[in-house]
Write a protein that holds these residues in place. Structure first.
Motif, PDB file in Angstrom:
ATOM      1  N   VAL A 241     -16.210   4.827 -12.793  1.00  0.00           N
ATOM      2  CA  VAL A 241     -15.909   3.418 -13.011  1.00  0.00           C
ATOM      3  C   VAL A 241     -14.441   3.157 -12.708  1.00  0.00           C
ATOM      4  CG1 VAL A 241     -15.703   1.623 -14.788  1.00  0.00           C
ATOM      5  CG2 VAL A 241     -17.712   3.074 -14.737  1.00  0.00           C
ATOM      6  N   VAL A 242     -14.157   2.037 -12.050  1.00  0.00           N
ATOM      7  CA  VAL A 242     -12.770   1.625 -11.800  1.00  0.00           C
ATOM      8  C   VAL A 242     -12.195   1.126 -13.120  1.00  0.00           C
ATOM      9  CG1 VAL A 242     -11.265   0.031 -10.561  1.00  0.00           C
ATOM     10  CG2 VAL A 242     -13.258   1.022  -9.409  1.00  0.00           C
ATOM     11  N   THR A 243     -11.199   1.823 -13.632  1.00  0.00           N
ATOM     12  CA  THR A 243     -10.620   1.447 -14.926  1.00  0.00           C
ATOM     13  C   THR A 243      -9.400   0.544 -14.788  1.00  0.00           C
ATOM     14  OG1 THR A 243      -9.455   3.568 -14.888  1.00  0.00           O
ATOM     15  CG2 THR A 243     -11.463   3.454 -16.187  1.00  0.00           C
ATOM     16  N   THR A 244      -8.624   0.736 -13.732  1.00  0.00           N
ATOM     17  CA  THR A 244      -7.444  -0.110 -13.517  1.00  0.00           C
ATOM     18  C   THR A 244      -7.266  -0.360 -12.027  1.00  0.00           C
ATOM     19  OG1 THR A 244      -6.322   0.849 -15.444  1.00  0.00           O
ATOM     20  CG2 THR A 244      -4.962  -0.377 -13.893  1.00  0.00           C
ATOM     21  N   LEU A 245      -7.159  -1.634 -11.660  1.00  0.00           N
ATOM     22  CA  LEU A 245      -6.785  -2.003 -10.295  1.00  0.00           C
ATOM     23  C   LEU A 245      -5.491  -2.788 -10.408  1.00  0.00           C
ATOM     24  CD1 LEU A 245      -7.352  -2.172  -7.251  1.00  0.00           C
ATOM     25  CD2 LEU A 245      -8.619  -4.292  -7.706  1.00  0.00           C
ATOM     26  N   PHE A 246      -4.410  -2.228  -9.875  1.00  0.00           N
ATOM     27  CA  PHE A 246      -3.100  -2.849 -10.008  1.00  0.00           C
ATOM     28  C   PHE A 246      -3.069  -4.165  -9.240  1.00  0.00           C
ATOM     29  CE2 PHE A 246      -2.570   1.348 -11.353  1.00  0.00           C
ATOM     30  CZ  PHE A 246      -1.409   1.458 -12.090  1.00  0.00           C
ATOM     31  N   PRO A 247      -2.404  -5.196  -9.790  1.00  0.00           N
ATOM     32  CA  PRO A 247      -2.353  -6.508  -9.121  1.00  0.00           C
ATOM     33  C   PRO A 247      -1.849  -6.429  -7.678  1.00  0.00           C
ATOM     34  CG  PRO A 247      -1.487  -6.665 -11.349  1.00  0.00           C
ATOM     35  CD  PRO A 247      -1.696  -5.211 -11.077  1.00  0.00           C
ATOM     36  N   SER A 248      -0.918  -5.507  -7.417  1.00  0.00           N
ATOM     37  CA  SER A 248      -0.383  -5.352  -6.062  1.00  0.00           C
ATOM     38  C   SER A 248      -1.299  -4.529  -5.171  1.00  0.00           C
ATOM     39  CB  SER A 248       0.995  -4.687  -6.126  1.00  0.00           C
ATOM     40  OG  SER A 248       0.924  -3.483  -6.851  1.00  0.00           O
ATOM     41  N   GLN A 249      -2.396  -4.016  -5.731  1.00  0.00           N
ATOM     42  CA  GLN A 249      -3.417  -3.263  -5.003  1.00  0.00           C
ATOM     43  C   GLN A 249      -2.899  -1.991  -4.348  1.00  0.00           C
ATOM     44  OE1 GLN A 249      -6.466  -5.845  -2.968  1.00  0.00           O
ATOM     45  NE2 GLN A 249      -4.890  -7.418  -3.216  1.00  0.00           N
ATOM     46  N   HIS A 250      -1.692  -1.560  -4.738  1.00  0.00           N
ATOM     47  CA  HIS A 250      -1.131  -0.339  -4.160  1.00  0.00           C
ATOM     48  C   HIS A 250      -1.603   0.908  -4.903  1.00  0.00           C
ATOM     49  CE1 HIS A 250       1.410  -0.532  -7.664  1.00  0.00           C
ATOM     50  NE2 HIS A 250       1.933   0.652  -7.364  1.00  0.00           N
TER      51      HIS A 250
ATOM     52  N   ILE B 108      -0.899   4.668  -3.709  1.00  0.00           N
ATOM     53  CA  ILE B 108      -0.696   4.627  -2.257  1.00  0.00           C
ATOM     54  C   ILE B 108       0.774   4.380  -1.949  1.00  0.00           C
ATOM     55  CG2 ILE B 108      -1.416   3.586  -0.082  1.00  0.00           C
ATOM     56  CD1 ILE B 108      -3.864   2.461  -1.677  1.00  0.00           C
ATOM     57  N   GLY B 109       1.459   5.402  -1.448  1.00  0.00           N
ATOM     58  CA  GLY B 109       2.841   5.248  -1.024  1.00  0.00           C
ATOM     59  C   GLY B 109       3.835   5.343  -2.171  1.00  0.00           C
ATOM     60  N   ILE B 110       5.109   5.276  -1.815  1.00  0.00           N
ATOM     61  CA  ILE B 110       6.209   5.348  -2.776  1.00  0.00           C
ATOM     62  C   ILE B 110       6.921   3.999  -2.819  1.00  0.00           C
ATOM     63  CG2 ILE B 110       8.339   6.547  -3.392  1.00  0.00           C
ATOM     64  CD1 ILE B 110       5.771   8.258  -3.484  1.00  0.00           C
TER      65      ILE B 110
ATOM     66  N   PHE C 219      -5.693  -0.135   3.613  1.00  0.00           N
ATOM     67  CA  PHE C 219      -4.270  -0.433   3.731  1.00  0.00           C
ATOM     68  C   PHE C 219      -3.799  -0.153   5.149  1.00  0.00           C
ATOM     69  CE2 PHE C 219      -4.835   3.895   2.282  1.00  0.00           C
ATOM     70  CZ  PHE C 219      -3.893   4.652   2.955  1.00  0.00           C
ATOM     71  N   ASP C 220      -2.760  -0.872   5.576  1.00  0.00           N
ATOM     72  CA  ASP C 220      -2.245  -0.774   6.933  1.00  0.00           C
ATOM     73  C   ASP C 220      -1.068   0.200   6.959  1.00  0.00           C
ATOM     74  OD1 ASP C 220      -0.942  -1.245   9.444  1.00  0.00           O
ATOM     75  OD2 ASP C 220      -1.943  -3.191   9.564  1.00  0.00           O
ATOM     76  N   ILE C 221      -1.319   1.418   7.426  1.00  0.00           N
ATOM     77  CA  ILE C 221      -0.298   2.463   7.428  1.00  0.00           C
ATOM     78  C   ILE C 221       0.920   2.045   8.248  1.00  0.00           C
ATOM     79  CG2 ILE C 221       0.227   4.841   8.110  1.00  0.00           C
ATOM     80  CD1 ILE C 221      -2.659   5.552   7.586  1.00  0.00           C
ATOM     81  N   ASN C 222       0.678   1.516   9.433  1.00  0.00           N
ATOM     82  CA  ASN C 222       1.799   1.191  10.335  1.00  0.00           C
ATOM     83  C   ASN C 222       2.698   0.106   9.754  1.00  0.00           C
ATOM     84  OD1 ASN C 222       0.923   3.061  12.256  1.00  0.00           O
ATOM     85  ND2 ASN C 222      -0.412   1.567  13.259  1.00  0.00           N
ATOM     86  N   ARG C 223       2.107  -0.928   9.191  1.00  0.00           N
ATOM     87  CA  ARG C 223       2.926  -2.019   8.658  1.00  0.00           C
ATOM     88  C   ARG C 223       3.689  -1.586   7.407  1.00  0.00           C
ATOM     89  NH1 ARG C 223      -0.176  -7.844   9.332  1.00  0.00           N
ATOM     90  NH2 ARG C 223      -0.319  -7.794  11.606  1.00  0.00           N
ATOM     91  N   ILE C 224       3.072  -0.757   6.605  1.00  0.00           N
ATOM     92  CA  ILE C 224       3.766  -0.247   5.421  1.00  0.00           C
ATOM     93  C   ILE C 224       4.952   0.610   5.850  1.00  0.00           C
ATOM     94  CG2 ILE C 224       3.555   1.275   3.411  1.00  0.00           C
ATOM     95  CD1 ILE C 224       0.617   0.365   3.226  1.00  0.00           C
ATOM     96  N   THR C 225       4.735   1.454   6.854  1.00  0.00           N
ATOM     97  CA  THR C 225       5.808   2.305   7.366  1.00  0.00           C
ATOM     98  C   THR C 225       6.912   1.470   8.004  1.00  0.00           C
ATOM     99  OG1 THR C 225       4.224   4.091   7.770  1.00  0.00           O
ATOM    100  CG2 THR C 225       6.350   4.247   8.873  1.00  0.00           C
ATOM    101  N   ASP C 226       6.517   0.471   8.797  1.00  0.00           N
ATOM    102  CA  ASP C 226       7.510  -0.402   9.441  1.00  0.00           C
ATOM    103  C   ASP C 226       8.340  -1.170   8.416  1.00  0.00           C
ATOM    104  OD1 ASP C 226       6.610   0.431  11.912  1.00  0.00           O
ATOM    105  OD2 ASP C 226       5.350  -1.328  12.265  1.00  0.00           O
ATOM    106  N   ALA C 227       7.753  -1.428   7.251  1.00  0.00           N
ATOM    107  CA  ALA C 227       8.480  -2.136   6.193  1.00  0.00           C
ATOM    108  C   ALA C 227       9.455  -1.216   5.455  1.00  0.00           C
ATOM    109  CB  ALA C 227       7.505  -2.755   5.197  1.00  0.00           C
ATOM    110  N   GLY C 228       9.459   0.066   5.832  1.00  0.00           N
ATOM    111  CA  GLY C 228      10.421   0.999   5.257  1.00  0.00           C
ATOM    112  C   GLY C 228       9.906   1.835   4.106  1.00  0.00           C
TER     113      GLY C 228
ATOM    114  N   THR D 132       4.193   6.472   2.987  1.00  0.00           N
ATOM    115  CA  THR D 132       2.788   6.270   2.658  1.00  0.00           C
ATOM    116  C   THR D 132       2.159   7.474   1.968  1.00  0.00           C
ATOM    117  OG1 THR D 132       2.173   7.001   4.891  1.00  0.00           O
ATOM    118  CG2 THR D 132       2.418   4.633   4.537  1.00  0.00           C
ATOM    119  N   VAL D 133       2.943   8.531   1.730  1.00  0.00           N
ATOM    120  CA  VAL D 133       2.396   9.697   1.045  1.00  0.00           C
ATOM    121  C   VAL D 133       1.793   9.250  -0.287  1.00  0.00           C
ATOM    122  CG1 VAL D 133       4.608  10.304  -0.029  1.00  0.00           C
ATOM    123  CG2 VAL D 133       2.849  12.053   0.273  1.00  0.00           C
TER     124      VAL D 133
END
Length: 522
Positions: free
Chosen positions: A420-429, A445-447, A476-485, A488-489
């Motif tokens: 069961v999904v117990t917590t989904l963060f508002p930012s979905q990260h 997802i990511g740092i 999630f969009d790996i490239n856009r997250i990476t481009d934003a600095g 994604t580990v």
């Protein structure tokens, strides 16, 4: 057109927040530790246990003061590393502000000198934050330019030569005085607001601090507090501190009231580091974001305690993370005990009196009866890395939980087990789930990606959804997250790891969502 501009502004803001947090994160531990040492020395002097001219005091004082005095050097190293520039050149720029030639002039009462006929206003930049931030932002842009126009084979020494020759005088001429004005202006504004209505300012900050911490926005406030300390005591953390004690009070209330061994263990794992070090991530990840009533209690208790501390005029004299051990760093200490004690007591009593679960909370929590051995599969397709290599102390030190991290090759998160999904963060990260065998799994997802505020993430499930192993939970969009600095580990941790005899993870291997990742032995 307006939507596009808004997105660009948000992206710029998140980048700034990411740089600030990434610059302070590597040194926040030593800042807090040194602050505790300074607080202990203050007590020793007041109690006549040590003399200020004794060799013991001088040696320990040097240990406690060094990180603060040379803060421009440390930030001169960490900021460029976050910006992709040379940290050693940045450290040299910071060090130039603190060389004996300049410090001796300032200490001797000299307030100005000239550089090529231009007047320089001299100041002591020890312990300052804003001048070095401005200087390094300019330096990072300059280095990118130099890498494009300077012949590659001579960049190793020509680029530092040009950067130091230009940036150190510019910092003394412009960036230093301007940064000092910014810091003093912000500090004066905060002091003015707390002076006009310390009760109101404290209530707002104490009530909001938990949300700011969860969202990562506290990183924008901590530098202000450190900058205030360069000119005297700081009122910001004094008003925010009760929120931490409110969280601990709620966690103890949950520990006492719950009959679930797994939840009791989770609460206990947050109480100890919260009380001793002020790190309450296990509390807000494992309790506050799961049980909405508990979050409301923390806001109420934090606001009441913050209002008291604000009205009492509580200030922080040395930088610390609020905790039981750091209480001597605040003054007046007796009134600080009152404010934090009330916040702790209100959080504890509300939890014990009214409970912390709603009906919707119970619907997924009650399913965990006994912990069973199981093997969970990889929720990410990519290559596994050790948690100790993750650039986030909370995961690298197993503070949130034990497990492994994955450098993703695909922008999807799969359910690693039935549950069961117990917590989904508002930012979905980030998403947390409880497996049918009792494993509480957090996938982050990511740092620092909380700062993206949901950009480039899309959840395919909602809280309390039942899922089966292999179901897609988030895209999630790996490239856009990476481009934003952002990195994604993705850490995958078992937050109730104390319930297991052993936890073994696959490290340094390529995995798919069908491969076993973590073996749990109950």
């Amino acid at each position: 057109m307006s939507d596009q501009n808004t997105t660009q502004k948000e992206t710029g803001l998140t980048k700034v927040l990411n740089i600030i947090s990434g610059s302070f994160a590597p040194i926040i531990g030593v800042l807090a530790g040194a602050g505790l040492l300074k607080a202990a020395l203050s007590i020793s002097i007041s109690a006549d246990w040590l003399s200020s001219d004794s060799g013991t005091y001088i040696a320990l004082s040097a240990a406690g003061n060094s990180i603060f005095y040379f803060l421009p050097i440390f930030l001169g190293i960490t900021i460029p590393l976050k910006l992709g520039a040379n940290g050693y050149v940045g450290g040299a720029i910071g060090g130039a502000l603190l060389t004996p030639d300049i410090i001796n002039l300032v200490n001797g009462g000299v307030d100005s000198m000239h550089f090529l006929g231009l007047p320089i206003s001299l100041a002591n930049y020890s312990s300052t934050v804003f001048p070095i931030f401005i200087a390094i932002f300019v330096y990072a842009a300059l280095e990118k330019l130099l890498k494009r126009i300077i012949y590659k084979d001579i960049q190793m020494f020509i680029n530092p030569l040009i950067s130091l020759t230009l940036l150190v005088p510019l910092t003394l001429l412009v960036f230093g005085p301007f940064g000092t004005l910014v810091g003093e202006g912000l500090g004066s504004t905060i002091s003015f607001l707390s002076g006009r209505s310390g009760l109101l300012a404290g209530a707002v900050l104490g009530g909001a601090w938990t949300f700011l911490t969860i969202a990562g926005l506290h990183w924008t406030i901590i530098p202000l507090a450190i900058a205030n300390l360069a000119n005297g005591p700081d009122p910001i953390i004094g008003m925010a501190a009760p929120a931490v004690f409110a969280q601990i009070g709620v966690a103890i209330g949950v520990f006492i009231r719950t009959k679930d061994n797994a939840l009791r263990s989770l609460a206990a794992s947050g109480i100890l580091p919260g009380s001793l070090a002020g790190t309450t991530e296990a509390i807000y990840y494992g309790i506050l974001l799961r049980f909405r009533k508990a979050l409301v209690y923390v806001v109420i208790a934090g606001a009441i305690g913050g209002a008291l501390n604000g009205s009492f005029g509580i200030v922080m004299n040395d930088f610390v993370l609020p905790s039981a051990l750091s209480i001597p760093a605040f003054s007046p200490i007796g009134l600080h005990l009152v404010g934090t004690g009330v916040a702790f007591g209100v959080g504890l009593l509300l939890t014990l009196t009214f409970g912390f679960q709603t009906k919707s909370d119970a619907s997924y929590k009650d399913m965990v009866v006994t912990i069973k051995s199981e093997t969970i599969t990889s929720p990410i397709i990519g290559r596994t890395v050790s948690l100790s290599d993750v650039n986030e102390p909370l995961f690298a030190t197993n503070m949130v939980g034990r497990g492994v991290a994955i450098e993703p090759a695909e922008g999807k998160v799969y359910a690693p087990a039935d549950g069961v999904v117990t917590t989904l963060f508002p930012s979905q990260h980030a998403i947390a789930m409880t497996s049918n065998s009792g494993a509480e799994i957090l996938i982050h997802i990511g740092i620092d990606t909380v700062n993206l505020k949901g950009q480039y993430f899309r959840s395919l499930v909602k809280q309390e959804d039942k899922v089966e192993q292999g179901d897609v939970l988030i895209e999630f969009d790996i490239n856009r997250i990476t481009d934003a600095g952002y990195q994604t580990v993705t850490p995958i941790v078992i937050t109730n790891h104390e319930e297991y005899r052993s936890i073994n993870s696959i490290i340094d291997e390529d995995v798919t969502n069908e491969d076993d990742l973590i073996k749990l032995e109950a």
